[in-house]
Design an enzyme around this catalytic site. Structure first.
Site, PDB file in Angstrom:
ATOM      1  N   HIS A 199      -1.448 -46.604  20.288  1.00 44.01           N
ATOM      2  CA  HIS A 199      -1.171 -44.843  20.850  1.00 44.01           C
ATOM      3  C   HIS A 199       0.435 -44.947  20.728  1.00 44.01           C
ATOM      4  O   HIS A 199       1.189 -43.410  20.120  1.00 44.01           O
ATOM      5  CB  HIS A 199      -1.528 -44.506  22.486  1.00 44.01           C
ATOM      6  CG  HIS A 199      -1.430 -43.775  22.845  1.00 44.01           C
ATOM      7  ND1 HIS A 199      -2.002 -41.979  22.074  1.00 44.01           N
ATOM      8  CD2 HIS A 199      -1.480 -42.549  23.466  1.00 44.01           C
ATOM      9  CE1 HIS A 199      -1.897 -41.036  22.517  1.00 44.01           C
ATOM     10  NE2 HIS A 199      -1.616 -41.184  23.896  1.00 44.01           N
ATOM     11  N   ASP A 218       1.011 -38.286  17.782  1.00 42.94           N
ATOM     12  CA  ASP A 218      -0.242 -38.943  18.432  1.00 42.94           C
ATOM     13  C   ASP A 218      -0.861 -37.800  19.732  1.00 42.94           C
ATOM     14  O   ASP A 218      -1.054 -38.297  21.215  1.00 42.94           O
ATOM     15  CB  ASP A 218      -0.448 -40.414  18.570  1.00 42.94           C
ATOM     16  CG  ASP A 218      -1.990 -40.780  18.483  1.00 42.94           C
ATOM     17  OD1 ASP A 218      -2.191 -40.488  17.510  1.00 42.94           O
ATOM     18  OD2 ASP A 218      -2.219 -42.190  19.252  1.00 42.94           O
ATOM     19  N   SER A 246       2.124 -37.997  22.627  1.00 38.75           N
ATOM     20  CA  SER A 246       0.687 -37.702  23.432  1.00 38.75           C
ATOM     21  C   SER A 246       0.372 -36.556  23.999  1.00 38.75           C
ATOM     22  O   SER A 246       0.698 -35.149  23.853  1.00 38.75           O
ATOM     23  CB  SER A 246       0.668 -39.139  24.733  1.00 38.75           C
ATOM     24  OG  SER A 246      -0.458 -39.098  25.175  1.00 38.75           O
ATOM     25  N   ASP A 278      -1.168 -26.538  17.649  1.00 42.75           N
ATOM     26  CA  ASP A 278      -1.400 -26.151  16.044  1.00 42.75           C
ATOM     27  C   ASP A 278      -0.901 -25.998  15.199  1.00 42.75           C
ATOM     28  O   ASP A 278       0.540 -25.424  15.975  1.00 42.75           O
ATOM     29  CB  ASP A 278      -2.873 -24.584  16.223  1.00 42.75           C
ATOM     30  CG  ASP A 278      -2.715 -23.585  16.624  1.00 42.75           C
ATOM     31  OD1 ASP A 278      -2.639 -22.916  15.988  1.00 42.75           O
ATOM     32  OD2 ASP A 278      -2.186 -23.217  17.723  1.00 42.75           O
TER      33      ASP A 278
END
Length: 470
Positions: A283, A196, A172, A212
């Site tokens: 999640h 996730d 998360s 990224d």
């Protein structure tokens, strides 16, 4: 409760507390764009202080699997006095929003690693910053990421430890925390695994704000809750942000997360944990899948495919010549085989009792005297065990017709030795017709190996027919 805090944090508008704040060993943090004051981040705020966040590094190793050793970058003597081994890979496990570094799921990941490798496993605890309203926690991870980067830099500068041996695993907000650390280390970190990655305040933002591919030499991502935050309350990003992005079960609805509130609460210890598990079940599946993959590497093969719909229609099978990557712990074994970034992979999993699955393509050729309406099922019998029955087709059953379907089996049966066939008649037929499988071909997903089985028999409905190798 978790749902309320997330949405409240997104909607509250706060006044700016200043443009910049600086900390001696971490550098400066601004509340200017793209960090705040944008469409995705309307809240103008700065991260909390390192003292209030109180980032802690809890070191577990094969020598101390149950009790952590607290190490600090500002006091390298704590590292030298610990069981940290310079000749081992180091894996950081970073929690997310309203979580803490001593939760069982983090330490369970470490303990499973110890069963398969010698490793330094560091659980990052930043609960002093994760228990804020969501918009503030988003800013706080910048400080936490800086703390992680500073520790890696100290390991490198003072102990000669290479950042390329570092793997950061973040759930998360923890995924974007790892990204911040990787960015500060100029992408020299060996690997980042995003479990996730959080969507609110990160989806469609500039690369320096979120995870990224440039944040590490290899970035792999598991997406399990990609439904939009509004109106579906999905907490995870749908955006592809790694070299390899895995979407188990399509990334939206995970098996076993459809339970009602009573059964969910009964399954966990405590009412609050039950409520959290219900609200964020999809999640949380990301770190559960990762943990399971450590001991079941072959049970999480990701198939390259354009979409989950195509994957479910029995497309994208078997694995291509270069093979399929393993979602989770061993994804980096595929590093270099998949050129470029944002490669997409799909797979199915089981529910909360048994996550790994092994995919097979099954083709059944029928024999009999007349067309019937019903369903056909098969079971696989292999060297490693036997599967349950799996439905291949339901509808009009025609002699000499061939029916093909992909199945996800709940155990690795190994080399297939025989197959059993069963059919059921949906209608009432007093003549007790017979139907059989003249040939069944089973193809494994990983290597494309084909097994052919034949029989000249036919059987009445609900009677097992055994087929041997042709």
């Amino acid at each position: 409760m978790m749902l309320f805090v997330w949405t409240t944090g997104l909607l509250l508008l706060a006044t700016a507390r200043g443009n910049e704040v600086c900390y001696s060993h971490l550098g400066c943090f601004s509340d200017e764009k793209p960090w705040a004051g944008t469409l995705q981040r309307p809240v103008k705020s700065l991260p909390a202080s390192p003292e209030s966040i109180n980032t802690r590094f809890l070191l577990y190793t094969n020598e101390n699997p149950n009790n952590y050793q607290l190490i600090t970058a500002t006091d390298p003597a704590t590292i030298k006095a610990s069981n940290f081994n310079l000749h081992r890979k180091t894996r950081f496990v970073i929690h997310g929003f309203i979580d803490n570094g001593e939760k069982d799921w983090l330490t369970d990941i470490c303990k499973r690693m110890f069963q398969v490798e010698k490793v330094n496993c560091i659980c990052v605890d930043w609960q002093g910053g994760s228990l804020a309203i969501y918009s503030q926690a988003v800013q706080n991870i910048r400080v936490v990421g800086a703390e992680v980067a500073y520790l890696v830099q100290v390991l490198s500068d003072q102990l000669g430890y290479k950042p390329g041996n570092v793997h950061m695993i973040g759930h998360s907000l923890g995924a974007h925390t790892a990204a911040e650390a990787g960015r500060r280390l100029k992408g020299l970190v060996g690997r980042i695994t995003g479990l996730d990655p959080a969507e609110p305040c990160f989806q469609d933002t500039p690369e320096e704000v979120r995870l990224d591919p440039s944040d590490a030499m290899f970035v792999d991502v598991i997406h399990t809750d990609i439904a939009p935050i509004i109106p579906s309350f999905g907490f995870g990003m749908s955006q592809k942000v790694g070299h390899m992005d895995f979407f188990p079960n399509g990334g939206k609805e995970m098996p076993g997360c459809e339970k009602n509130i009573i059964s969910t609460i009964v399954d966990v210890n405590g009412f609050l944990e039950g409520i959290t598990s219900l609200a964020a079940c999809n999640h949380m599946r990301s770190y559960q899948y990762y943990s399971s993959s450590i001991l079941n590497p072959d049970g999480f093969l990701g198939y390259p495919c354009a979409s989950y719909e195509e994957f479910q229609k029995d497309g994208c099978f078997p694995c291509p010549a270069e093979g399929c990557p393993k979602m989770g712990h061993y994804a980096d074994q595929f590093q270099g085989k998949a050129n470029g970034v944002e490669k997409t992979y799909f797979l199915n999993t089981g529910d909360s009792d048994n996550f790994p699955r092994w995919r097979y393509k099954v083709s059944v050729t029928l024999s009999g005297e007349k067309e019937l309406s019903g369903d056909i099922k098969i079971a696989l019998f292999g060297r490693n065990g036997n599967s349950k029955q799996y439905e291949i087709f339901k509808g009009s059953l025609k002699p000499d017709a061939r029916y093909t379907h992909d199945i996800d089996v709940d155990l690795n049966v190994g080399e297939i030795q025989k197959v059993k066939f069963l059919w059921h008649n949906n209608g009432i037929n007093l003549l007790q017709p017979k139907l059989g499988a003249s040939q069944i071909t089973v193809q494994s997903g990983e290597y494309g190996t084909k097994y052919n089985f034949c029989s000249s028999n036919t059987v009445q409905e609900d009677v097992l027919q055994s087929l041997s190798p042709c």
